[in-house]
Design an enzyme around this catalytic site. Structure first.
Site, mmCIF file in Angstrom:
data_model
loop_
_atom_site.group_PDB
_atom_site.id
_atom_site.type_symbol
_atom_site.label_atom_id
_atom_site.label_comp_id
_atom_site.label_asym_id
_atom_site.label_seq_id
_atom_site.Cartn_x
_atom_site.Cartn_y
_atom_site.Cartn_z
ATOM 1 N N GLU A 1 0.811 -1.236 0.000
ATOM 2 C CA GLU A 1 0.000 0.000 0.000
ATOM 3 C C GLU A 1 0.838 1.277 0.000
ATOM 4 O O GLU A 1 0.523 2.209 0.744
ATOM 5 C CB GLU A 1 -0.909 0.022 1.237
HETATM 6 C C1 TNX Z 1 -4.174 -3.818 4.653
HETATM 7 S S1 TNX Z 1 -2.686 -6.172 4.190
HETATM 8 C C2 TNX Z 1 -2.905 -3.604 5.148
HETATM 9 C C3 TNX Z 1 -2.740 -3.143 6.526
HETATM 10 C C4 TNX Z 1 -4.062 -2.963 7.220
HETATM 11 C C5 TNX Z 1 -4.973 -4.099 6.840
HETATM 12 C C6 TNX Z 1 -6.261 -4.101 7.570
HETATM 13 C C7 TNX Z 1 -1.544 -5.223 4.103
HETATM 14 C C8 TNX Z 1 -0.336 -5.760 3.593
HETATM 15 N N1 TNX Z 1 -1.761 -3.961 4.504
HETATM 16 O O1 TNX Z 1 -2.013 -1.939 6.556
HETATM 17 O O2 TNX Z 1 -3.827 -2.951 8.591
HETATM 18 O O3 TNX Z 1 -5.221 -4.005 5.470
HETATM 19 O O4 TNX Z 1 -6.985 -5.259 7.294
#
Ligand code: TNX
Length: 486
Positions: free
Chosen positions: A296
């Site tokens: 992300e």
């Molecule tokens: C996505 S999954 C994220 C996290 C969040 C999560 C909440 C991932 C690699 N990154 O930063 O905490 O969703 O479900």
């Protein structure tokens, strides 16, 4: 029993009864085999009140590492007959897995911390067992909400009951930096001072972290530390102005938004910083992996992301560790020996990235968010948790095969499974337990048991049988409606 062993056969008309005269014998030259015996004896002394001396040579319960090397590092054989219990493995680790099975064969009250009354009977049986996958993990996000050393130890205890062997610690994110780094002290002086919702936060000193690593190792769990980069870095960016592209420190963040922070990809200081951080984290990590995050990175321009990942990865390798990262990192070239963590939701993009990484030689750990994420709500009435990847019932979390979930991914690329527990909405352990139980044992079974043994109806019935154990251990579990808990 969970996970279901590879083979189990009853020995009809034979019942073993643990008596007060019982001994635990160790046939091994491995020092760690004695720890395994000591841990078993220590627990059974608490619940049975028997003296249970540990001795070298045979005992009423014998733990032997004289098994054939064909059992592998974690395989074991267990025999319970009318007079004795024998666990045979090729390594102390294999003995530990076998002893974990033995604990499940005993009445649930054997796991109690105070003296209970017997009888302590086990029906005669022979078991031969070994895991399907070498990597079977759980992830705890200690950044969004910090968890104490004692709480992390409890997570290790509960995970190891189901033969999990990796604890991935998500040690840094926008809301907090949780591990001491001597060369960048503000990371924990300032960057650990709060958490989601403005609570007190906290961090692990080097002594704390060493205590966690040792406690895990004694239970044959390897800690996988994650320093999330280049996004999810506000805790670092608020601690050191020079890490920001504009040279200005950001505000401390206690919200739950994601994707707004980025390290400055074009500044040399960013890589000096990561060099120091990865060195100090590597020094504290006996395992061979450092997770560099990579998820992300919505505020890192894509071309910058592609510049950043190989440079960060090279620094992990420089400090003697393999790179692990969320599946987005597969967009960049990865060093040999990298491990990709798939967190997709059956979408084409994340599948494609995972196939690409595997084609380049990376190994894959499966954490599909719509099945393995322990922070997803069970149903619309779950009082906390998130639902961006959908609702994940106990059945949905269990009914998938890690080898075939991603079409056209070679089966040989998959090295295991991991259940991440992101903690935006969990400010105490009872909430964490409620989300992990009963889904975590299912993920553990997907990682351990052969594909041919995976069966929802059988699992559902065995899961109900675990409740007595959770009651003894005071685990706050969710009474999922799909399971007959009676
Ligand atoms: C996505 S999954 C994220 C996290 C969040 C999560 C909440 C991932 C690699 N990154 O930063 O905490 O969703 O479900």
């Amino acid at each position: 029993m969970i996970p279901q062993p590879v083979t189990q056969n009853p020995l009809p008309d034979q019942t073993f009864t643990l008596q007060s005269s019982a001994t635990v014998g160790v046939l091994s030259t491995e020092e760690a085999a004695t720890w395994v015996a000591d841990q078993l004896a220590a627990q059974l002394r608490l619940s049975t009140g028997f003296p249970l001396p540990v001795q070298s040579g045979e005992g009423t319960i014998t733990l032997s590492t004289d098994g054939p090397s064909s059992l592998g590092a974690e395989g074991y054989e267990l025999r319970v007959d009318g007079t004795a219990v024998t666990v045979t493995a090729a390594t102390a680790e294999g003995l530990f897995r076998g002893v974990t099975t033995l604990r499940q064969l005993l009445p649930a009250k054997a796991d109690a911390g105070t003296e209970q009354s017997g009888p302590w009977e086990i029906a005669g049986t022979t078991i031969a067992d070994a895991p399907r996958y070498p990597y079977r993990g759980v992830m705890l996000d200690v950044s969004r909400h910090f968890r104490s050393v004692a709480e992390v130890k409890r997570c290790i205890d509960l995970a190891s009951l189901y033969k999990l062997n990796r604890l991935h610690l998500h040690l840094s994110d926008d809301q907090g930096w949780r591990i001491q780094v001597d060369s960048w002290p503000e990371l924990t002086k300032h960057g650990a001072s709060s958490e989601v919702g403005g609570g007190p936060g906290g961090h692990y000193t080097k002594a704390d972290f060493a205590e966690i690593v040792l406690y895990a190792a004694e239970r044959f769990v390897t800690v996988v530390p994650e320093i999330d980069t280049p996004g999810h870095t506000n805790a670092a960016l608020t601690s050191y102005p020079e890490l920001n592209a504009d040279g200005e420190a950001t505000e401390y963040f206690t919200g739950t938004e994601v994707g707004f922070s980025s390290l400055a990809v074009h500044k040399d200081v960013t890589y000096d910083f990561l060099d120091d951080v990865f060195r100090e984290v590597a020094e504290q990590t006996p395992g061979d992996v450092i997770h560099l995050g990579g998820d992300e990175a919505h505020s890192t321009p894509h071309s910058d992301y592609l510049t950043f990942v190989p440079k960060a990865a090279e620094l992990v390798v420089k400090h003697g560790k393999r790179v692990m990262g969320w599946h987005e990192i597969a967009d960049a070239p990865l060093p040999a020996g990298s491990i990709l963590q798939y967190w997709g939701t059956d979408d084409d993009r994340s599948r494609e990235l995972t196939r690409k990484a595997a084609a380049g030689g990376a190994e894959v750990v499966m954490s599909p968010a719509n099945r393995a994420y322990l922070d997803m709500k069970y149903d619309q009435d779950t009082p906390y948790g998130l639902d961006w990847a959908g609702l994940v019932s106990v059945e949905k979390a269990y009914r998938w095969d890690p080898a075939t979930l991603i079409p056209d991914l070679p089966e040989s690329a998959v090295i295991g499974v991991e259940a991440p527990l992101w903690s935006e909405t969990f400010d105490d352990m009872s909430k964490i337990e409620y989300m992990a139980f009963p889904r975590l044992p299912g993920i553990a079974e997907l990682g351990w048991s052969p594909a041919s043994a995976l069966d929802w109806e059988s699992y559902r019935a065995r899961l109900a049988g675990q409740a007595a154990r959770w009651d003894v251990l005071n685990v706050n579990y969710y009474r999922a409606p799909e399971v007959d808990w009676s």
